[in-house]
Design a protein around this motif. Structure first.
Motif, PDB file in Angstrom:
ATOM      1  N   GLY A  39       0.809  -1.212   0.000  1.00 52.94           N
ATOM      2  CA  GLY A  39       0.000   0.000   0.000  1.00 52.94           C
ATOM      3  C   GLY A  39       0.840   1.258   0.000  1.00 52.94           C
ATOM      4  O   GLY A  39       0.525   2.235  -0.691  1.00 52.94           O
ATOM      5  N   GLU A  40       1.931   1.246   0.766  1.00 51.90           N
ATOM      6  CA  GLU A  40       2.818   2.406   0.822  1.00 51.90           C
ATOM      7  C   GLU A  40       3.452   2.686  -0.534  1.00 51.90           C
ATOM      8  O   GLU A  40       3.556   3.834  -0.961  1.00 51.90           O
ATOM      9  N   LEU A  41       3.871   1.622  -1.233  1.00 54.21           N
ATOM     10  CA  LEU A  41       4.513   1.815  -2.533  1.00 54.21           C
ATOM     11  C   LEU A  41       3.502   2.224  -3.595  1.00 54.21           C
ATOM     12  O   LEU A  41       3.835   2.968  -4.522  1.00 54.21           O
ATOM     13  N   ILE A  42       2.269   1.744  -3.479  1.00 50.85           N
ATOM     14  CA  ILE A  42       1.221   2.170  -4.407  1.00 50.85           C
ATOM     15  C   ILE A  42       0.914   3.651  -4.201  1.00 50.85           C
ATOM     16  O   ILE A  42       0.686   4.400  -5.157  1.00 50.85           O
ATOM     17  N   GLU A  43       0.927   4.092  -2.957  1.00 51.60           N
ATOM     18  CA  GLU A  43       0.628   5.495  -2.658  1.00 51.60           C
ATOM     19  C   GLU A  43       1.689   6.445  -3.219  1.00 51.60           C
ATOM     20  O   GLU A  43       1.424   7.639  -3.378  1.00 51.60           O
ATOM     21  N   MET A  44       2.879   5.927  -3.530  1.00 48.92           N
ATOM     22  CA  MET A  44       3.923   6.783  -4.102  1.00 48.92           C
ATOM     23  C   MET A  44       3.489   7.381  -5.437  1.00 48.92           C
ATOM     24  O   MET A  44       4.066   8.371  -5.894  1.00 48.92           O
ATOM     25  N   ARG A  45       2.455   6.800  -6.071  1.00 51.25           N
ATOM     26  CA  ARG A  45       2.006   7.344  -7.355  1.00 51.25           C
ATOM     27  C   ARG A  45       1.471   8.763  -7.213  1.00 51.25           C
ATOM     28  O   ARG A  45       1.487   9.533  -8.175  1.00 51.25           O
ATOM     29  N   HIS A  46       1.008   9.111  -6.012  1.00 49.44           N
ATOM     30  CA  HIS A  46       0.473  10.449  -5.795  1.00 49.44           C
ATOM     31  C   HIS A  46       1.579  11.497  -5.637  1.00 49.44           C
ATOM     32  O   HIS A  46       1.283  12.687  -5.602  1.00 49.44           O
ATOM     33  N   ARG A  47       2.828  11.068  -5.551  1.00 48.65           N
ATOM     34  CA  ARG A  47       3.927  12.002  -5.341  1.00 48.65           C
ATOM     35  C   ARG A  47       4.736  12.248  -6.611  1.00 48.65           C
ATOM     36  O   ARG A  47       5.706  13.005  -6.603  1.00 48.65           O
ATOM     37  N   VAL A  48       4.347  11.579  -7.686  1.00 48.14           N
ATOM     38  CA  VAL A  48       5.094  11.705  -8.942  1.00 48.14           C
ATOM     39  C   VAL A  48       5.131  13.151  -9.423  1.00 48.14           C
ATOM     40  O   VAL A  48       6.143  13.629  -9.937  1.00 48.14           O
ATOM     41  N   GLY A  49       4.029  13.875  -9.240  1.00 51.44           N
ATOM     42  CA  GLY A  49       3.968  15.245  -9.719  1.00 51.44           C
ATOM     43  C   GLY A  49       4.805  16.227  -8.926  1.00 51.44           C
ATOM     44  O   GLY A  49       4.964  17.385  -9.342  1.00 51.44           O
ATOM     45  N   GLU A  50       5.385  15.793  -7.786  1.00 52.63           N
ATOM     46  CA  GLU A  50       6.164  16.704  -6.950  1.00 52.63           C
ATOM     47  C   GLU A  50       7.596  16.880  -7.423  1.00 52.63           C
ATOM     48  O   GLU A  50       8.298  17.791  -6.978  1.00 52.63           O
ATOM     49  N   VAL A  51       8.053  16.009  -8.316  1.00 52.56           N
ATOM     50  CA  VAL A  51       9.416  16.124  -8.838  1.00 52.56           C
ATOM     51  C   VAL A  51       9.388  15.704 -10.300  1.00 52.56           C
ATOM     52  O   VAL A  51       8.758  14.708 -10.655  1.00 52.56           O
TER      53      VAL A  51
END
Length: 311
Positions: free
Chosen positions: A14-26
């Motif tokens: 779940g934690e690694l799936i949630e990383m998709r929401h941070r793609v736009g930050e960098v």
């Protein structure tokens, strides 16, 4: 069966799936509106099957005569040339270490967790960029390989393998670790086609003569991004008196107040960092060291966009 969530110590799917929401930050991959300073190389080199036919137009002065379309030229009685564009999708292959030497951290998280988070971030970024994503997870004794495909299922398969390897850390069977980093790099050379983008996530201490040779060979036909992982304690010993280190049946006791010992330790760390820098310069590839001292996206953003980060 997954172990209970232990933030900073072990990762969950779940934690690694949630990383998709941070793609736009960098900005990892270039888009028509924004160009990434890192992945300018992502679509910069035309290699092998990395170009697709686009269209034919009238020949212009300066065009490469090797691209003349002789059939159209014969039919129209005027010279025409073929135009090509770079292939829109490309294999992105993430090589991720999950060995016992990464099961360590003195700051925000363990190095193994930082590696997993970075792998997920690059994976989601590649998928959003319509690239094929795959990878190889290696531990002390084995490796697991996922063939690059342009599908969410392929990335989830890679993340599942990564989570299983991560949650097995700390459960050593006492066997001596093999040189799995070099073996993983050799396997990557065997399966990847020319022009692939290879993201390397490994311990800073993994670089030796054999792995350096494998990285040099890999760089001949692929583009590399090097992300060696470290912890502040890898670079400097604290002045904490006698410290005892245990690994399996081996024990080591160090007097961390010994100035000569602390200087020697610091010099070894500096030699490791310098070796990575020399290798990156020789191969002409990006080097982005990651530390457990800082949050992942913040340090990537600071390294890729230093001026914007200061503003």
């Amino acid at each position: 069966m997954q172990l209970p969530s232990q933030p900073g110590i072990r990762v969950s799917l779940g934690e690694l799936i949630e990383m998709r929401h941070r793609v736009g930050e960098v900005q990892l991959f270039s888009t028509p509106a924004r160009r990434s300073p890192l992945i300018g190389l992502h679509h910069s080199k035309l290699r092998g099957r990395g170009v697709d036919f686009d269209q034919v137009r009238a020949y212009q002065a300066g065009d490469d005569v090797r691209t003349i379309d002789w059939r159209v030229t014969a039919r129209t009685q005027e010279p025409h040339t073929k135009l090509f564009h770079e292939e829109r999708e490309r294999p992105v292959f993430v090589v991720i270490e999950q060995s016992s030497r990464l099961f360590f951290g003195s700051q925000l998280c363990l190095k193994s967790v930082l590696a997993a988070q970075a792998a997920a971030l690059f994976g989601w970024a590649a998928l959003n960029h319509n690239d094929r994503i795959g990878g190889l997870v290696f531990s002390d004794q084995e490796h697991h390989e996922i063939k690059p495909r342009r599908s969410k299922q392929s990335l989830l398969q890679l993340l599942n393998v990564l989570v299983r390897s991560n949650q097995q850390l700390g459960c050593s069977d006492g066997r001596a670790p093999r040189e799995t980093f070099s073996l993983a790099l050799r396997r990557a050379r065997e399966v990847l086609r020319p022009g692939s983008l290879v993201v390397i996530l490994c311990d800073e201490r993994a670089l030796n003569d054999t792995s350096e040779q494998q990285l040099s060979l890999l760089a001949r036909h692929t583009d590399l991004i090097l992300l060696p992982l470290n912890d502040p304690l890898d670079h400097a010993l604290p002045s904490a008196g006698l410290l005892r280190f245990v690994e399996g049946e081996a024990e080591l006791e160090l007097d961390t107040q010994d100035e000569y010992l602390r200087n020697s330790y610091r010099e070894l760390a500096e030699a490791r960092r310098s070796r990575w820098q020399r290798l990156a310069q020789k191969l002409g590839v990006p080097l982005l060291p990651l530390s457990t001292r800082f949050e992942l996206v913040e340090q990537l953003r600071d390294q890729l966009h230093p001026l914007g980060a200061r503003r």
